[in-house]
Write a protein that holds these residues in place. Structure first.
Motif, PDB file in Angstrom:
ATOM      1  N   TYR A  53      10.575 -10.519 -11.723  1.00 12.04           N
ATOM      2  CA  TYR A  53       9.445  -9.931 -11.001  1.00 12.04           C
ATOM      3  C   TYR A  53       8.173 -10.750 -11.168  1.00 12.04           C
ATOM      4  N   THR A  54       7.399 -10.795 -10.083  1.00 11.45           N
ATOM      5  CA  THR A  54       6.061 -11.367 -10.108  1.00 11.45           C
ATOM      6  C   THR A  54       5.090 -10.329  -9.568  1.00 11.45           C
ATOM      7  N   TRP A  55       3.787 -10.607  -9.748  1.00 11.57           N
ATOM      8  CA  TRP A  55       2.766  -9.627  -9.367  1.00 11.57           C
ATOM      9  C   TRP A  55       1.696 -10.260  -8.487  1.00 11.57           C
ATOM     10  N   ASN A  59      -5.690  -8.005  -3.596  1.00  8.81           N
ATOM     11  CA  ASN A  59      -5.970  -8.839  -2.421  1.00  8.81           C
ATOM     12  C   ASN A  59      -4.766  -9.657  -1.982  1.00  8.81           C
ATOM     13  N   GLY A  60      -3.633  -9.444  -2.643  1.00  6.74           N
ATOM     14  CA  GLY A  60      -2.420 -10.155  -2.254  1.00  6.74           C
ATOM     15  C   GLY A  60      -2.254 -11.518  -2.865  1.00  6.74           C
ATOM     16  N   VAL A  61      -3.071 -11.845  -3.870  1.00 12.29           N
ATOM     17  CA  VAL A  61      -2.974 -13.153  -4.529  1.00 12.29           C
ATOM     18  C   VAL A  61      -2.054 -13.046  -5.744  1.00 12.29           C
ATOM     19  N   GLN A  62      -1.028 -13.897  -5.799  1.00  7.75           N
ATOM     20  CA  GLN A  62      -0.088 -13.853  -6.919  1.00  7.75           C
ATOM     21  C   GLN A  62      -0.719 -14.482  -8.153  1.00  7.75           C
ATOM     22  N   LYS A  63      -0.646 -13.754  -9.264  1.00 10.54           N
ATOM     23  CA  LYS A  63      -1.195 -14.224 -10.537  1.00 10.54           C
ATOM     24  C   LYS A  63      -0.342 -13.668 -11.667  1.00 10.54           C
ATOM     25  N   GLN A  67      -3.368 -11.390 -16.423  1.00 10.77           N
ATOM     26  CA  GLN A  67      -4.643 -11.860 -15.888  1.00 10.77           C
ATOM     27  C   GLN A  67      -5.178 -10.886 -14.842  1.00 10.77           C
ATOM     28  N   ILE A  68      -4.281 -10.345 -14.019  1.00  9.39           N
ATOM     29  CA  ILE A  68      -4.715  -9.344 -13.029  1.00  9.39           C
ATOM     30  C   ILE A  68      -5.298  -8.122 -13.729  1.00  9.39           C
ATOM     31  N   LEU A  69      -4.624  -7.674 -14.772  1.00 10.16           N
ATOM     32  CA  LEU A  69      -5.143  -6.528 -15.518  1.00 10.16           C
ATOM     33  C   LEU A  69      -6.519  -6.840 -16.094  1.00 10.16           C
ATOM     34  N   LYS A  70      -6.673  -8.011 -16.662  1.00  5.42           N
ATOM     35  CA  LYS A  70      -7.967  -8.387 -17.225  1.00  5.42           C
ATOM     36  C   LYS A  70      -9.034  -8.454 -16.140  1.00  5.42           C
ATOM     37  N   ASP A  71      -8.677  -8.994 -14.980  1.00  6.17           N
ATOM     38  CA  ASP A  71      -9.620  -9.068 -13.867  1.00  6.17           C
ATOM     39  C   ASP A  71     -10.073  -7.670 -13.423  1.00  6.17           C
ATOM     40  N   ASN A  72      -9.228  -6.682 -13.649  1.00  4.64           N
ATOM     41  CA  ASN A  72      -9.543  -5.308 -13.268  1.00  4.64           C
ATOM     42  C   ASN A  72     -10.185  -4.506 -14.398  1.00  4.64           C
ATOM     43  N   GLY A  73     -10.653  -5.189 -15.406  1.00  6.35           N
ATOM     44  CA  GLY A  73     -11.411  -4.528 -16.450  1.00  6.35           C
ATOM     45  C   GLY A  73     -10.644  -4.196 -17.708  1.00  6.35           C
ATOM     46  N   GLN A 350       8.915  -8.459  -6.131  1.00 13.00           N
ATOM     47  CA  GLN A 350       7.471  -8.664  -6.113  1.00 13.00           C
ATOM     48  C   GLN A 350       6.745  -7.319  -6.131  1.00 13.00           C
ATOM     49  N   LEU A 351       5.780  -7.217  -7.031  1.00 10.17           N
ATOM     50  CA  LEU A 351       4.983  -6.012  -7.189  1.00 10.17           C
ATOM     51  C   LEU A 351       3.516  -6.343  -6.919  1.00 10.17           C
ATOM     52  N   GLN A 352       2.793  -5.341  -6.467  1.00 11.37           N
ATOM     53  CA  GLN A 352       1.359  -5.502  -6.232  1.00 11.37           C
ATOM     54  C   GLN A 352       0.622  -4.350  -6.892  1.00 11.37           C
TER      55      GLN A 352
END
Length: 509
Positions: A53-55, A59-63, A67-73, A350-352
């Motif tokens: 799995y990837t995330w 905004n639909g950007v794979q990361k 890092q996505i969690l950190k970007d969200n606070g 793939q998860l978002q």
């Protein structure tokens, strides 16, 4: 997590500071956190990654998911650890449902802790003292501990805790919090540690506490119970624990939101319990586990903001964090279909992430865990649901404030200054009749339909007042004819700068 209860829920429903908030000084010390932790339990992450799995972010950007969690606070992670989990890292319960355990043996936990530490995230370790899930319905003794005397079990708990903590220490990782047991309402390491023998249960917890402090004196030991809304149960449990000589630093609750739109009464129960625990035992408190429906991200977002506000509101700074349980998950990626994550399947493997997890970045000026009255500047009278009605379509009027529930509202944060305004009595939302765009259209209440006509932007004015603008029409909440009389109706109208379009929003009991 309450796996047993959540599986039943699935069958019915589907049939926590920046990275610099703490620093390592080369000793066993962790500096005090400067703000409330915004956390995520990520025990499934490495197993899902191993499954391919990837995330993507919102905004639909794979990361990278972390890092996505950190970007969200998110500034903190929670990692559960089992003693000797099955090599498949799966568990088939008595109900026949198989679930992932996550790669949560010592090696897996240390690897994920190092990864989180490299991102500057704060760390909580959650000891289950089992080979599989530990929750109120089961606290299965590790297979390797079977047949041991109680004294040996005390040593087992100490040695296991010490081993994991000391291994983390070897990588210069000192968890800020350590949970000794997971949702231990009815004990741990059954049967010897059942709550029917509270003396022995207390000794087991204290053994884990001592091991934590031997390795990392500054790590805060958390004792965590489920059913965070049940204040009487918490009082009984912690009174017994205290009277038996229990040792702990933080009280953790499971604070899963009630399903649907009408979750605020449950959130208020959580808040009451958190405040009472902090005052009664002079301890810090946290929400160790939170979750909301993955397919209801708007409500989950609002509920997470409210629980975070509840923690921030605990007197004397004793509220220290909220942890979302497995936000990186979605039912389609899990064999048990667990539905309370904050992601959705958007493609093969793939998860978002959904909006829900971005609640940690909310900057609402209101404490959304509280009730509010909304008073017109011109008349000095408060919004009221006519006749205290609980029916869809009931008119919204102004009336001298009398502390009726029909005059009290929840502000459900929807982000970017937007709110759904929910009446405490009816649990319905402020709305514009027929989604009208016209001046003079009536303000009514209606069941949640996720329409823009139920979304309101609160814009601050001088003097502490706000304008309340409808998300659909762009017009302002207004008192018809600038009346000052009780019973005058509320409408929408273009912005004319009148004081009848200005409101004081303040907390009430």
């Amino acid at each position: 997590m309450l796996k047993k209860r959540m599986r039943k829920f699935v069958a019915v429903a589907l049939c926590c500071i920046l990275s610099t908030g703490w620093t390592l000084s080369g000793t066993n010390q962790v500096s005090a956190a400067a703000s409330v932790a915004k956390g995520a339990d990520i025990g499934w992450l490495s197993q899902l990654e191993a499954n391919g799995y990837t995330w993507k972010d919102q905004n639909g950007v794979q990361k990278d998911a972390l890092q996505i969690l950190k970007d969200n606070g998110v500034d903190s992670v929670r990692l559960r650890v089992f003693v000797n989990p099955p090599s498949s890292f799966t568990y088939k319960g008595s109900d026949g449902v198989t679930s992932y355990l996550g790669f949560n043996d010592k090696a897996g936990v240390v690897a994920m802790a190092r990864r989180a530490d490299a991102l500057g995230l704060r760390i909580m370790i959650d000891f289950h003292y089992s080979d599989v899930w530990a929750d109120p319905g089961k606290q299965i003794k590790p297979a390797s501990w079977e047949g041991h005397s109680f004294n040996q079990l005390l040593t087992d708990v100490y040695d296991h805790t010490y081993d994991v903590m000391n291994t983390l220490k070897s990588y210069n990782i000192y968890p800020e919090w350590v949970q000794v047991g997971n949702e231990i309402n009815y004990g741990m390491v059954w049967p010897e540690g059942k709550d029917t023998n509270f003396g022995q249960l207390t000794q087991l917890i204290n053994s884990g506490y001592d091991a934590v402090k031997t390795v990392s004196p500054s790590s805060k030991v958390v004792v965590h119970l489920a059913y965070g809304q049940q204040n009487a149960h918490f009082r009984t449990w912690f009174d017994k624990f205290q009277n038996n000589g229990g040792k702990w630093d933080v009280i953790g609750i499971s604070g899963y939101m009630a399903p649907g739109t009408n979750y605020m009464p449950r959130t208020e129960e959580f808040a009451y319990n958190l405040n009472d625990m902090a005052a009664r035992y002079n301890k810090e408190v946290m929400v160790s586990e939170f979750g909301g429906r993955y397919d209801d991200p708007e409500n989950t977002y609002s509920a997470l903001v409210s629980e975070l506000d509840a923690i921030k509101s605990v007197p004397n700074g004793k509220g220290i964090g909220v942890f979302y349980w497995e936000p990186e998950s979605a039912p389609g990626a899990l064999p048990d279909g667990y539905p309370l994550g904050a992601a959705k399947v958007v493609g093969t493997k793939q998860l978002q992430f959904t909006k829900a997890i971005s609640a940690y970045n909310s900057n609402s000026p209101f404490d959304t865990s509280k009730k509010f009255k909304i008073v017109n500047r011109n008349s000095g009278k408060a919004l009221n649901i006519t006749g205290g009605s609980t029916q869809d379509g009931a008119a919204v009027q102004q009336w001298t404030y009398s502390s009726w529930n029909s005059q009290k509202f929840y502000l459900l944060d929807s982000g970017n200054g937007n709110y759904r305004i929910q009446n405490v009595n009816s649990m319905k939302l402020l709305d514009i009749e027929n989604s009208s765009l016209n001046d003079g259209a009536k303000n009514i209440q209606w069941s949640n339909n996720w329409g823009l006509n139920q979304l309101w932007k609160l814009t601050s004015l001088s003097g502490g007042y706000v304008q309340i603008q409808n998300g659909n029409s762009g017009k302002l909440l207004d008192i018809n004819g600038a009346s000052t009389a009780d019973g005058a109706s509320t409408i929408q109208w273009f912005n004319n700068g009148g004081s009848n379009q200005q409101w004081a929003v303040s907390q009430t009991n």
